[in-house]
Motif scaffolding. Structure first.
Motif, PDB file in Angstrom:
ATOM      1  N   GLN A 206       0.812  -1.210   0.000  1.00  0.00           N
ATOM      2  CA  GLN A 206       0.000   0.000   0.000  1.00  0.00           C
ATOM      3  C   GLN A 206       0.850   1.267   0.000  1.00  0.00           C
ATOM      4  N   PHE A 207       2.092   1.164   0.541  1.00  0.00           N
ATOM      5  CA  PHE A 207       2.966   2.336   0.634  1.00  0.00           C
ATOM      6  C   PHE A 207       4.319   2.048  -0.014  1.00  0.00           C
ATOM      7  N   PRO A 208       4.363   1.880  -1.331  1.00  0.00           N
ATOM      8  CA  PRO A 208       5.614   1.508  -2.011  1.00  0.00           C
ATOM      9  C   PRO A 208       6.691   2.586  -1.958  1.00  0.00           C
ATOM     10  N   GLU A 209       6.306   3.821  -1.604  1.00  0.00           N
ATOM     11  CA  GLU A 209       7.285   4.912  -1.543  1.00  0.00           C
ATOM     12  C   GLU A 209       7.910   5.049  -0.155  1.00  0.00           C
ATOM     13  N   THR A 210       7.449   4.269   0.804  1.00  0.00           N
ATOM     14  CA  THR A 210       7.989   4.338   2.159  1.00  0.00           C
ATOM     15  C   THR A 210       8.998   3.222   2.372  1.00  0.00           C
ATOM     16  N   SER A 211      10.168   3.572   2.883  1.00  0.00           N
ATOM     17  CA  SER A 211      11.197   2.570   3.185  1.00  0.00           C
ATOM     18  C   SER A 211      10.831   1.874   4.489  1.00  0.00           C
ATOM     19  N   ILE A 212      10.693   0.562   4.416  1.00  0.00           N
ATOM     20  CA  ILE A 212      10.266  -0.240   5.562  1.00  0.00           C
ATOM     21  C   ILE A 212      11.303  -1.320   5.820  1.00  0.00           C
ATOM     22  N   VAL A 213      11.624  -1.534   7.086  1.00  0.00           N
ATOM     23  CA  VAL A 213      12.530  -2.635   7.435  1.00  0.00           C
ATOM     24  C   VAL A 213      11.823  -3.548   8.423  1.00  0.00           C
ATOM     25  N   LEU A 214      11.846  -4.833   8.127  1.00  0.00           N
ATOM     26  CA  LEU A 214      11.272  -5.848   9.005  1.00  0.00           C
ATOM     27  C   LEU A 214      12.298  -6.219  10.060  1.00  0.00           C
ATOM     28  N   ASP A 215      11.977  -5.973  11.309  1.00  0.00           N
ATOM     29  CA  ASP A 215      12.889  -6.322  12.393  1.00  0.00           C
ATOM     30  C   ASP A 215      12.887  -7.831  12.643  1.00  0.00           C
ATOM     31  N   HIS A 216      14.063  -8.356  12.921  1.00  0.00           N
ATOM     32  CA  HIS A 216      14.231  -9.710  13.471  1.00  0.00           C
ATOM     33  C   HIS A 216      13.699 -10.817  12.560  1.00  0.00           C
ATOM     34  N   PHE A 217      13.765 -10.588  11.234  1.00  0.00           N
ATOM     35  CA  PHE A 217      13.315 -11.614  10.273  1.00  0.00           C
ATOM     36  C   PHE A 217      11.857 -12.018  10.496  1.00  0.00           C
ATOM     37  N   GLY A 218      11.093 -11.237  11.236  1.00  0.00           N
ATOM     38  CA  GLY A 218       9.693 -11.571  11.440  1.00  0.00           C
ATOM     39  C   GLY A 218       9.427 -12.578  12.542  1.00  0.00           C
ATOM     40  N   THR A 219      10.405 -12.851  13.378  1.00  0.00           N
ATOM     41  CA  THR A 219      10.256 -13.604  14.639  1.00  0.00           C
ATOM     42  C   THR A 219       9.306 -14.809  14.549  1.00  0.00           C
ATOM     43  N   PRO A 220       9.793 -15.924  13.999  1.00  0.00           N
ATOM     44  CA  PRO A 220       8.978 -17.143  13.989  1.00  0.00           C
ATOM     45  C   PRO A 220       8.946 -17.805  15.360  1.00  0.00           C
ATOM     46  N   ALA A 221       8.016 -17.352  16.199  1.00  0.00           N
ATOM     47  CA  ALA A 221       7.907 -17.848  17.577  1.00  0.00           C
ATOM     48  C   ALA A 221       7.699 -19.359  17.573  1.00  0.00           C
ATOM     49  N   GLY A 222       8.434 -20.048  18.444  1.00  0.00           N
ATOM     50  CA  GLY A 222       8.286 -21.488  18.584  1.00  0.00           C
ATOM     51  C   GLY A 222       9.062 -22.317  17.589  1.00  0.00           C
ATOM     52  N   LEU A 223       9.839 -21.671  16.733  1.00  0.00           N
ATOM     53  CA  LEU A 223      10.576 -22.417  15.707  1.00  0.00           C
ATOM     54  C   LEU A 223      11.571 -23.403  16.305  1.00  0.00           C
ATOM     55  N   PHE A 224      12.161 -23.055  17.447  1.00  0.00           N
ATOM     56  CA  PHE A 224      13.208 -23.895  18.041  1.00  0.00           C
ATOM     57  C   PHE A 224      12.753 -24.633  19.298  1.00  0.00           C
ATOM     58  N   GLY A 225      11.482 -24.506  19.645  1.00  0.00           N
ATOM     59  CA  GLY A 225      10.996 -25.186  20.843  1.00  0.00           C
ATOM     60  C   GLY A 225       9.692 -24.590  21.309  1.00  0.00           C
ATOM     61  N   GLN A 226       9.086 -25.197  22.303  1.00  0.00           N
ATOM     62  CA  GLN A 226       7.773 -24.781  22.767  1.00  0.00           C
ATOM     63  C   GLN A 226       7.795 -23.411  23.434  1.00  0.00           C
TER      64      GLN A 226
END
Length: 354
Positions: A206-226
């Motif tokens: 929706q905002f292609p002219e705004t520079s956006i950075v995703l912090d922390h690769f998007g934090t896949p909670a629980g990827l390495f354990g419960q």
């Protein structure tokens, strides 16, 4: 181990001082700061369980983390400059957030510690005074580069929510206010859990002219354990988290205005148990765990839209900063021997206009 022969840029650190600033733990710290065992007990009693689980331990947020502390964590590595990212300043309503920008400007960033290159402050685009708040941040610091407004809310209610609604980046008031960032040439730091990456994709489109950075690769909670009540319970569940994350990251990377930070991969919310074992992950353990994530992101975003960031002191609960830089640089080297300086220096410098 790859020896970096240049000074890096750390695009994401946090600074705080609960003794001298508005802070959720300020009273407890002032009363019990000299008694860390009691302070920890009190924090665990008064703070919700989901927050404690996300943090892992309490002592790295109840202790001040200032330029000299960061330099101690750096070990032998040289850092050219750092970017401070907002750290849940307690006076978070309206113009109260300007206090954090003033506080950061008052800290001893200099030749004997480390250079402050930029400040990513916070502000809520839903606020009717949003534009005025942006102007006040700019007035408070010439290093003001943009804002972060966290939207991380997980489907698992026992995983800590960092926003007051589950789909903040789709809120109509938020989107209306968000228009001001491009007008003021400011960037946006976005933080969501991996289950919300579709919200991030919609925002970026929706905002292609705004520079956006995703912090922390998007934090896949629980990827390495419960974590939480039911996230990452089984091997199959964790494989599904990874597959969904991989697909969404690939789609997000198709948005040319989006960058991402190679950071936050040792936060306990991903399922790490090192803090419960009373030990820090070794460099090899960090490498083995994060290599698949780093390789996938580099494959999709390319090194020109990936930047190193430590997220310290938040990741310090699981390993050392030296181990993170060692492991992450080896992972980048394994993907592309020519990408090190781009990821550890150039991308952040370009994105934040340092």
């Amino acid at each position: 181990m790859q020896k970096l022969d240049f000074a890096i840029i750390d695009a994401h650190i946090h600074q705080w001082d609960p003794y001298n600033t508005p802070h959720a733990a300020a009273l407890a710290v002032k009363l019990l700061g000299k008694h860390p065992y009691l302070l920890d007990k009190v924090m665990r009693m008064v703070k919700p369980d989901d927050l404690i689980e996300t943090l892992g331990l309490t002592n790295h947020v109840t202790s001040p983390y200032l330029p000299e502390n960061y330099v101690q964590d750096l070990g032998h590595y040289q850092v050219e400059q750092v970017v401070h990212v907002e750290a849940s300043w307690h006076k978070d309503k309206g113009k109260g957030v300007i206090g954090e920008t003033r506080f950061i400007e008052s800290l001893p960033f200099h030749a004997e510690t480390v250079k402050l290159g930029g400040i990513v402050a916070t502000a809520d685009p839903r606020d009717s005074n949003f534009k005025k708040i942006l102007q006040l941040h700019k007035k408070a610091s010439s290093r003001f580069k943009g804002i972060r407004k966290m939207a991380a809310v997980h489907e698992d209610s026992k995983i800590h929510a960092w926003a007051d609604e589950p789909h903040l980046y789709r809120n109509k008031k938020f989107l209306k206010g968000f228009e001001a960032l491009a007008q003021y040439n400011l960037s946006f730091d976005a933080w969501v859990y991996s289950t919300q990456l579709s919200d991030m994709i919609a925002l970026a489109k929706q905002f292609p002219e705004t520079s956006i950075v995703l912090d922390h690769f998007g934090t896949p909670a629980g990827l390495f354990g419960q974590v939480g009540a039911q996230t990452g319970l089984t091997k199959i569940a964790r494989e599904n988290i990874l597959i969904r994350w991989q697909e969404d990251i690939a789609e997000l990377a198709s948005c040319a205005n989006v960058y991402t930070k190679m950071s936050g991969l040792l936060m306990p919310v991903l399922g790490h148990q090192f803090h419960k074992q009373n030990r820090l992950a070794t460099k090899q353990e960090v490498y083995d765990l994060t290599l698949p994530l780093i390789s996938h992101v580099l494959k999709n975003f390319g090194p020109y839209r990936v930047m190193f960031a430590s997220n310290f002191p938040m990741d310090r609960v699981s390993t050392s900063l030296v181990n993170i830089i060692d492991a992450f640089s080896d992972a980048v080297l394994a993907y592309d021997p020519n990408a090190l300086q781009q990821v550890f220096h150039h991308t952040a410098k370009q994105f934040y206009r340092l």
